[in-house]
Design an enzyme around this catalytic site. Structure first.
Site, PDB file in Angstrom:
ATOM      1  N   GLU A  50       6.360  11.350  -9.083  1.00  0.00           N
ATOM      2  CA  GLU A  50       5.982  11.891  -7.789  1.00  0.00           C
ATOM      3  C   GLU A  50       4.912  10.999  -7.185  1.00  0.00           C
ATOM      4  O   GLU A  50       4.002  10.539  -7.879  1.00  0.00           O
ATOM      5  CB  GLU A  50       5.540  13.344  -7.980  1.00  0.00           C
ATOM      6  CG  GLU A  50       4.168  13.673  -7.561  1.00  0.00           C
ATOM      7  CD  GLU A  50       3.678  15.055  -8.076  1.00  0.00           C
ATOM      8  OE1 GLU A  50       4.345  15.708  -8.893  1.00  0.00           O
ATOM      9  OE2 GLU A  50       2.601  15.436  -7.650  1.00  0.00           O
ATOM     10  N   HIS A  78       2.253  20.423 -16.820  1.00  0.00           N
ATOM     11  CA  HIS A  78       3.561  21.042 -17.054  1.00  0.00           C
ATOM     12  C   HIS A  78       3.754  21.454 -18.508  1.00  0.00           C
ATOM     13  O   HIS A  78       4.666  20.966 -19.173  1.00  0.00           O
ATOM     14  CB  HIS A  78       4.697  20.077 -16.666  1.00  0.00           C
ATOM     15  CG  HIS A  78       4.702  19.654 -15.233  1.00  0.00           C
ATOM     16  ND1 HIS A  78       5.460  18.587 -14.778  1.00  0.00           N
ATOM     17  CD2 HIS A  78       4.067  20.145 -14.148  1.00  0.00           C
ATOM     18  CE1 HIS A  78       5.280  18.442 -13.474  1.00  0.00           C
ATOM     19  NE2 HIS A  78       4.432  19.368 -13.069  1.00  0.00           N
ATOM     20  N   ASN A 116       9.501  18.496 -12.040  1.00  0.00           N
ATOM     21  CA  ASN A 116       8.516  19.576 -11.966  1.00  0.00           C
ATOM     22  C   ASN A 116       9.216  20.895 -12.320  1.00  0.00           C
ATOM     23  O   ASN A 116      10.306  21.161 -11.830  1.00  0.00           O
ATOM     24  CB  ASN A 116       7.931  19.640 -10.557  1.00  0.00           C
ATOM     25  CG  ASN A 116       7.585  18.266 -10.029  1.00  0.00           C
ATOM     26  OD1 ASN A 116       8.469  17.426  -9.864  1.00  0.00           O
ATOM     27  ND2 ASN A 116       6.338  18.012  -9.783  1.00  0.00           N
TER      28      ASN A 116
END
Ligand code: FDA
Length: 504
Positions: free
Chosen positions: A356, A442, A480
């Site tokens: 990202e 995460h 994600n």
């Protein structure tokens, strides 16, 4: 048997928890949600519910004496962090020996603090990670259901191409392209129309005022505005805040008895309560649900739990890194805090990476390009119960992140080479360090689907006990994770309501 009885209890209010509560409420089941954090709807002295990233106060952090921002330093100076009073703030950093994990605290869990990036994983990788789950059903039914209920939307491409607020993303895209790498737009739960109005100056700014990890005052459709609002709307669901579940035991009649500590926002213990229920859904997140089950197994309150509880943990291959651009490639003094693009090199057979393109909304020109790389790291950690501290400890060593660093490095070495640029070494703490390999956003696993539970999250060894959150996913999903957590929870709870709850 003791305590107040409710038919169903859901622990936590993050993604898995919110899905479970909504569907239980719709099925007519009286459901109590227990959340250790606060409900974030009261403005503070400054008129805002949340504090910003650049001047954080006690609302930022979960019982810390000093904020612990992921990018604490700039030229090795600890610029972003502040001394604060310990308080039930919205972002926690749980520090284990060799890995720190950021999590959200409050009604909405991680949705309060996350970047809102709503990514459906590549089907082939989903099938690799969870081969026992019917992918057809996921991609035709549960992923679409999750995306629409979360209110996922996409940026207007013509606006993106011309706005100053995404100069940083366009610069990174061009540099990726110079290295032969493609980028993709990333959907989000932040309302992109609202962001355009922020840019036009017609509404109060949030994404365009450097708000994200300590909460967004506007624009983001966090769970309290989607799933949880709908759950409360059924009239069957209630939420108790500042209530932390400590212990779980099964009573002779098969119901579950929980001990719950209620505190005030300064941490003072107000009451220790007992709550009992027939159906118990654990949605306390990878760290929270795993800790509750480990404690129950190791202290003998749920002795038949599987030895698999605690296993299969991973940080989704998270590695942050940053590059220094040339003077003629400024990344902009204006930067939206909500990412819009990802570099997609997941099909690279040697080292798959989805990176990202992250903002660095410092308000001044930094020439920094920042990234959160998601890599495919086969290493896994294990939670073990530390009886002295009465908490779950994570067995994970720094060197287990070496494959993830190598993958990120191979991608960004290519980008640096193609653009004759270098890494930044000053952003991730006091040492000289180009790759942040000691924290993650995460956390996944700990109660893995099909191992610690059956194929629908029913905890092995106990009837009417379920895990609904990120702990079901075995350490990696390649993008994600919250869309996957949500969709999997939708799939599981539909089956559980039909087979276990409806006829009980
Ligand atoms: P989640 O962690 O959301 O919720 C658990 C809840 O349970 C919390 O509210 C917690 O307070 C509560 N709880 C824990 N223990 C308890 C107990 N004993 N008693 C009562 N309550 C308890 N993902 C993504 O897809 N896109 C993104 O852009 C980002 N960005 C991002 C940024 C940052 C800063 C963070 C920290 C995280 C992200 N993530 C993300 C990750 C994402 O937020 C995360 O994967 C999900 O929130 C996990 O959802 P769960 O349902 O597993 O639990």
């Amino acid at each position: 048997s003791g305590g107040t009885f409710v038919p169903a209890v859901v622990v936590g209010t993050g993604y898995g928890a919110a899905v479970s509560a909504l569907r239980l409420g719709e099925a007519g089941v009286t459901t109590l949600m227990l959340e250790m954090g606060q409900l974030w709807n009261q403005p503070g002295p400054d008129g805002n519910v949340f504090c910003g990233m650049l001047k954080p106060d006690k609302r930022s952090s979960w019982f810390k004496n000093r904020t612990e921002a992921p990018l604490g330093s700039f030229l090795w100076l600890d610029l972003a962090n502040r001394d604060i009073d310990p308080y039930a703030g919205v972002l926690d950093r749980v520090n284990f020996d060799q890995m720190s994990v950021y999590v959200g605290r409050g009604v909405g869990g991680g949705s309060l603090v996350n970047g809102g990036m709503a990514v459906t994983p590549r089907r082939s990788y989903f099938e690799e990670v969870l081969p026992q789950v019917d992918a057809d059903e996921m991609y035709t039914k549960y992923f679409p259901r999750a995306n629409s209920t979360l209110r996922v939307n996409t940026v207007d491409k013509s606006w993106f191409e011309q706005t100053d607020w995404y100069t940083f993303a366009r610069v990174s895209r061009q540099q990726a392209s110079n290295a032969g790498l493609g980028t993709t737009f990333v959907p989000n739960v932040y309302d992109w129309d609202y962001m355009r109005r922020e840019a036009d100056g017609t509404v109060p700014k949030s994404a365009l005022a450097a708000e994200v990890i300590y909460g967004n005052n506007h624009g983001k459709v966090s769970l309290d505005k989607s799933y949880l609002a709908a759950a409360l709307g059924t009239g069957k669901v209630t939420i108790e805040t500042l209530h932390q579940v400590r212990t779980i035991r099964q009573q002779n009649d098969g119901t579950y008895l929980l001990t719950v500590e209620q505190r005030d926002a300064d941490g003072k213990l107000l009451a220790t309560k007992e709550v009992s229920c027939r159906h118990l859904f654990l949605g306390a997140g990878s760290l929270g649900s795993t800790e509750l089950l480990l404690r129950a197994r190791e202290t003998g309150t749920l002795p038949n739990l599987s030895p698999e509880v605690g296993g299969g943990w991973g940080p989704n291959g998270n590695i942050m890194t940053a590059r220094a651009n040339h003077m003629w490639n400024p990344t902009g003094t204006k930067q939206s805090s909500i990412p819009a693009l990802g570099i997609d090199d997941w099909d690279n057979p040697n080292s798959p990476v989805f990176a990202e393109i992250a903002p660095m909304p410092a308000g001044v020109e930094t020439w920094v390009s920042l990234y959160l790389a998601i890599t495919k790291n086969p290493e896994r950690g294990t939670f073990v119960y530390d009886a002295a501290k009465d908490r779950a400890d994570l067995r994970w060593t720094r060197d287990q992140n070496a494959p993830a660093v190598a993958a990120a490095k191979s991608l960004f070495d290519r980008i640096n080479k193609a653009n004759t640029t270098i890494y930044r070494y000053d952003l991730f703490g006091k040492q000289i360090k180009a790759f942040a390999d000691d924290f993650c956003y995460h956390p996944l696993g700990g109660c893995v689907l099909g191992k610690a539970t059956d194929n629908y999250g029913r905890v092995a060894g106990y009837r009417n006990l379920y895990v609904t959150d990120g702990s079901l996913i075995p350490g990696s999903i390649g993008v994600n994770p919250f869309v996957t957590i949500t969709a999997l929870a939708e799939r599981n709870v539909e089956r559980i309501i039909k087979e276990d709850v409806a006829n009980s």
